[in-house]
Scaffold this motif. Sequence first.
Motif, mmCIF file in Angstrom:
data_model
loop_
_atom_site.group_PDB
_atom_site.id
_atom_site.type_symbol
_atom_site.label_atom_id
_atom_site.label_comp_id
_atom_site.label_asym_id
_atom_site.label_seq_id
_atom_site.Cartn_x
_atom_site.Cartn_y
_atom_site.Cartn_z
ATOM 1 N N ARG A 178 46.013 55.879 34.371
ATOM 2 C CA ARG A 178 46.962 54.762 34.470
ATOM 3 C C ARG A 178 47.142 54.289 35.904
ATOM 4 O O ARG A 178 47.742 53.231 36.139
ATOM 5 C CB ARG A 178 48.302 55.199 33.882
ATOM 6 C CG ARG A 178 48.265 55.469 32.378
ATOM 7 C CD ARG A 178 49.593 56.032 31.906
ATOM 8 N NE ARG A 178 49.863 57.327 32.542
ATOM 9 C CZ ARG A 178 51.031 57.986 32.468
ATOM 10 N NH1 ARG A 178 52.031 57.460 31.756
ATOM 11 N NH2 ARG A 178 51.191 59.150 33.073
ATOM 12 N N SER A 179 46.609 55.055 36.860
ATOM 13 C CA SER A 179 46.687 54.638 38.271
ATOM 14 C C SER A 179 45.487 53.789 38.668
ATOM 15 O O SER A 179 45.364 53.397 39.824
ATOM 16 C CB SER A 179 46.771 55.865 39.183
ATOM 17 O OG SER A 179 45.555 56.617 39.125
ATOM 18 N N ILE A 180 44.624 53.498 37.695
ATOM 19 C CA ILE A 180 43.407 52.707 37.954
ATOM 20 C C ILE A 180 43.399 51.494 37.038
ATOM 21 O O ILE A 180 43.735 51.582 35.853
ATOM 22 C CB ILE A 180 42.133 53.532 37.699
ATOM 23 C CG1 ILE A 180 42.157 54.847 38.495
ATOM 24 C CG2 ILE A 180 40.884 52.725 38.045
ATOM 25 C CD1 ILE A 180 42.153 54.663 39.982
ATOM 26 N N GLU A 181 43.027 50.351 37.583
ATOM 27 C CA GLU A 181 42.777 49.155 36.792
ATOM 28 C C GLU A 181 41.381 48.636 37.138
ATOM 29 O O GLU A 181 40.839 48.946 38.197
ATOM 30 C CB GLU A 181 43.815 48.063 37.081
ATOM 31 C CG GLU A 181 45.229 48.403 36.663
ATOM 32 C CD GLU A 181 46.209 47.270 36.969
ATOM 33 O OE1 GLU A 181 45.785 46.300 37.646
ATOM 34 O OE2 GLU A 181 47.366 47.366 36.547
ATOM 35 N N VAL A 182 40.812 47.851 36.246
ATOM 36 C CA VAL A 182 39.519 47.204 36.497
ATOM 37 C C VAL A 182 39.737 45.702 36.509
ATOM 38 O O VAL A 182 40.359 45.145 35.596
ATOM 39 C CB VAL A 182 38.489 47.586 35.416
ATOM 40 C CG1 VAL A 182 37.270 46.655 35.495
ATOM 41 C CG2 VAL A 182 38.035 49.021 35.613
ATOM 42 N N GLU A 183 39.220 45.046 37.559
ATOM 43 C CA GLU A 183 39.272 43.580 37.618
ATOM 44 C C GLU A 183 37.868 43.034 37.387
ATOM 45 O O GLU A 183 36.904 43.494 38.008
ATOM 46 C CB GLU A 183 39.790 43.097 38.972
ATOM 47 C CG GLU A 183 41.278 43.289 39.160
ATOM 48 C CD GLU A 183 41.833 42.473 40.337
ATOM 49 O OE1 GLU A 183 41.127 41.540 40.784
ATOM 50 O OE2 GLU A 183 42.944 42.780 40.776
ATOM 51 N N VAL A 184 37.766 42.044 36.509
ATOM 52 C CA VAL A 184 36.477 41.415 36.228
ATOM 53 C C VAL A 184 36.697 39.907 36.167
ATOM 54 O O VAL A 184 37.693 39.433 35.629
ATOM 55 C CB VAL A 184 35.867 41.945 34.920
ATOM 56 C CG1 VAL A 184 36.768 41.663 33.735
ATOM 57 C CG2 VAL A 184 34.463 41.369 34.693
ATOM 58 N N THR A 185 35.780 39.132 36.755
ATOM 59 C CA THR A 185 35.936 37.677 36.774
ATOM 60 C C THR A 185 35.699 37.103 35.389
ATOM 61 O O THR A 185 35.000 37.694 34.559
ATOM 62 C CB THR A 185 34.957 37.038 37.771
ATOM 63 O OG1 THR A 185 33.647 37.507 37.494
ATOM 64 C CG2 THR A 185 35.341 37.424 39.201
ATOM 65 N N GLU A 186 36.248 35.912 35.158
ATOM 66 C CA GLU A 186 36.246 35.365 33.804
ATOM 67 C C GLU A 186 34.873 34.959 33.293
ATOM 68 O O GLU A 186 34.697 34.766 32.093
ATOM 69 C CB GLU A 186 37.190 34.164 33.712
ATOM 70 C CG GLU A 186 36.725 32.955 34.512
ATOM 71 C CD GLU A 186 37.490 31.703 34.124
ATOM 72 O OE1 GLU A 186 37.925 31.623 32.970
ATOM 73 O OE2 GLU A 186 37.642 30.819 34.970
ATOM 74 N N ASP A 187 33.849 34.876 34.174
ATOM 75 C CA ASP A 187 32.531 34.531 33.640
ATOM 76 C C ASP A 187 31.951 35.665 32.794
ATOM 77 O O ASP A 187 30.959 35.477 32.096
ATOM 78 C CB ASP A 187 31.546 34.138 34.747
ATOM 79 C CG ASP A 187 31.524 35.108 35.908
ATOM 80 O OD1 ASP A 187 32.442 35.943 36.003
ATOM 81 O OD2 ASP A 187 30.598 35.023 36.726
ATOM 82 N N ALA A 188 32.591 36.861 32.846
ATOM 83 C CA ALA A 188 32.179 37.929 31.935
ATOM 84 C C ALA A 188 32.426 37.531 30.482
ATOM 85 O O ALA A 188 31.746 38.009 29.561
ATOM 86 C CB ALA A 188 32.922 39.226 32.252
ATOM 87 N N LEU A 189 33.405 36.647 30.275
ATOM 88 C CA LEU A 189 33.715 36.216 28.912
ATOM 89 C C LEU A 189 32.569 35.428 28.298
ATOM 90 O O LEU A 189 32.417 35.367 27.075
ATOM 91 C CB LEU A 189 34.979 35.353 28.904
ATOM 92 C CG LEU A 189 36.274 36.036 29.380
ATOM 93 C CD1 LEU A 189 37.427 35.053 29.309
ATOM 94 C CD2 LEU A 189 36.580 37.261 28.533
#
Length: 678
Positions: free
Chosen positions: A544-555
Motif C-alpha cells: 500500500r506504500s507503492i503506486e504505479v503511474e501509467v500514461t493514458e496511451d496505455a488504454l
Amino acid sequence: MDTNQESLLYKALFEAAADGIIIINSRGIIESFSPSAEALFGYAETEVVGQNVSVLMPKDDAQRHDGYLNSYMETGKTSVIGKGREVTAMKKNGDVFRMHLSVGRADIPDSQVMFVGICHDLSPYLNVVKQLERVDIRYRNVFESEGLFIVRLTLNGTIILSNNAYAHQFLDDRIAGDNFLNSVADSSLQDAQRLLSLSHHGLSSEIKMPLMMSHDDTFKEVEWWFKQVKDNTGYHIQAVGIDVSEKVGATNEAFFLKNFDSITKLPQLDYVQMLFTESNRKDHDCYFMVFELVDFERIRVLNGEVLADKMLGELARSLGEKVLFEHFSRLQASRFLLIMKTHPTKPLEQQIQIIAEYIQTELKNTIGDISSDIRVGTAGFDPQKDSFACVVERALMAVEFSRQQNVFLSSYNESIHQAATRKKDIQKMLIEAIRDFNIDVYFQPKIDLQSRRISGYEALMRWFTDEYGYVSPLEVIETAQELNVLFELDKCVMKKALSIIKTLPHIFTVKSPVSINISARNFGSKRLIDGLILGVQDLGLDPRSIEVEVTEDALLTIGDQVQSSANALREAGIKICLDDFGTGYSALSYLGKLPLDNLKIDRSFVIESENESGRLMLEAIVSIAKSYHLTVTAEGIETPEQQAFLASIGCEYAQGFYYSKALPAKELPAWIDTYQAE
C-alpha cells in the motif's frame, strides 16, 4: 551456412546449372553439392556434404589439397582463385577423368569464407580432339558432339568445317564458308584477330581463350581451345568451344546481388566507395547529399510492401535519368545518397537547394496522390583532405539534424557535428548508466488539498553526466526508445526507487505512498509487473506504500496482457494512477476497463485555470473521475490561486513547484521539517 540458399534465385541457378557446382568452406569441407555435380561424380549430395573435398580427387592430389588451401588462407596468395584450369578428378566408382575447374571466393557477411567450384567434364572434348587428330575430316560424325562447338579454320579464319551445334547457333545451319570473325562480338574481336595473327607464325601449344560470340542479336560466352594442326592440305586451326554463358550469367548475377540493391537497382554503398576511391578525383570538389522520405512507413502501410518498393524503384529510375550525378546509392529503407559534382560558377547553397527541391517534386510525381516530403542533409567533399566514409558520416549527421529539427534541409557544420557527437555519447553513456544502475531517482511531494498535509510522493527519474550535466527525462526516454532499451530503463528506475523506499520507512508509508512511473509500452509486460511485485515482497515493503503511474496511451492497447497486469497489481495491493489524463488519445469509455484508483490531471490544464474555458475543463475532468470513483491529483501547481480553485472543485491532491520541486531522498527530511513548520 549463411549463403541465402533459401532464395528462389539461388535454388534455380544451383539446381538448373548444367555444370557441377560445389561449395566448400575455408577448411575444405563440402557444404553444397548440386544435382549436376551428383551426376558428374556419381555421389548423392548426402554422401559428400560434411566430407573434405579431397574425396573427389585422386590420392596424390587429395594429399596436397589441404596444404594448398591452408597456405591460401594464411597468405592470400594463389594462382587458382578467379581462374579456370584443367584438373584430374575421381568419380565414386574410382574412375579418373579430366575436368575444367573454375574457383571463386565468396565472403559471407558473418565473416565466413566460402569457395565455389564450377566443374565441367572435359572427357567428350578430349576424345573429340584425339579423334580429329587421327582421322580424315570426311568422317563428319565425329563433330556431332552435344554441348561442344567444333570448328576447323584456315589460318585466316575461314571456316572449313563446323559441327551441327556451331552451324546451327552461328551459321544459319551452313557448315562452312563464313569467316570465324563474323561470329565474334565486337567486345572480343580484337582478341580473336590477335589469335589469327599468331597462327601465321605457328601456335606452338594449345591456347585457351574466352570469346563473346554473337549471331542475330544472340550472345554467348564461349571458352575456346585453339590448336594448330596439319593434314594433307596444310596447316589449319582446330577450335573446340564450350558454352559458358550460364556460368558467366551466374557470376554476373552473383556480382549484382552482392553490389546492387535488388529493389532500386542502385549500387550498394561499399561498391560506390570502391568506384569513388578508384577514380581518385583530385581535380574538382563535390558534395554528398543524403535524402530520405519522411512518410515512407505510412506509404508502406497504406500501399503494401510490393507497391511501396515499386515506388522506390520508380523514384530511383526517374532520378537516375534526370539528375546529373557522380554516384547514386540506396543506403537503407527510404534513405539515399547522391554524390554531385560542384558547379564552379554557382553558389553551393543554390545548387543544393535546386537539387533538393527537384527531388521533392519528382517524389510527389512518383508517389501520385499520396503526398510525401523528404528531408535532406549535405556535406562537402574536399579531395585534398576528406575521406569517403567521413563525408558520408557528415551527410548522415546533417540529415539526422534535419529530422530532429523538423526542417527540410541542413548542411553539415560544426554545431551539427557537436550535436551528433553529443547524441552518440548520450546513447553510449545511457546504456552504461542503465547497466550500472546509475540513473538517479528524485521524489516530488504530493499534498492533500483539504488538510495541506503531505499525502505521498512521485518517484521521478533524473540523470546527470560528467560530460553534459543534467539530461532531461524526455531526452532520456527518447534515447531509450531509439536504442530499444525502454524496458531496461523502467526496470532500472523501478529497482532504484524500491531500494530508496526501503531505506526511509518513516517517510514513505501507507499514508504517504510513492508513485513509480511505468511506460505505457511496458505496462503490458508480465515480466516487468511481476518484477515489481516480487521486488516489493523481497524488500518487505507494504504494497500500500507503492503506486504505479501509467500514461493514458496505455488504454489504447488494452488487451489480455494489459488487463492481466492491472489485475495483478490490484491483487498485490498496489494502486494504479492514470497519468497525464487528457493529453493522449483515450476514450472515456476506456476508463472503466482497468481497475484504476487515481486520475492525474496534466499541468497544461492547470495552467488554463486562469481563464473561464480552462476552469470549465478542469471541472469536467474532476466530474468524470468522480463518476468512476477515482481520486484526482493535479500536477504543475505554481500559485495559491490554482491551489484554491482545484480544492474548490473537489480535486483531492496536488503537486508542483508551489510546494517543491523533485528532491533527492537525502533532502526530504529537511524539506518535510520546513514544510510542516510553515
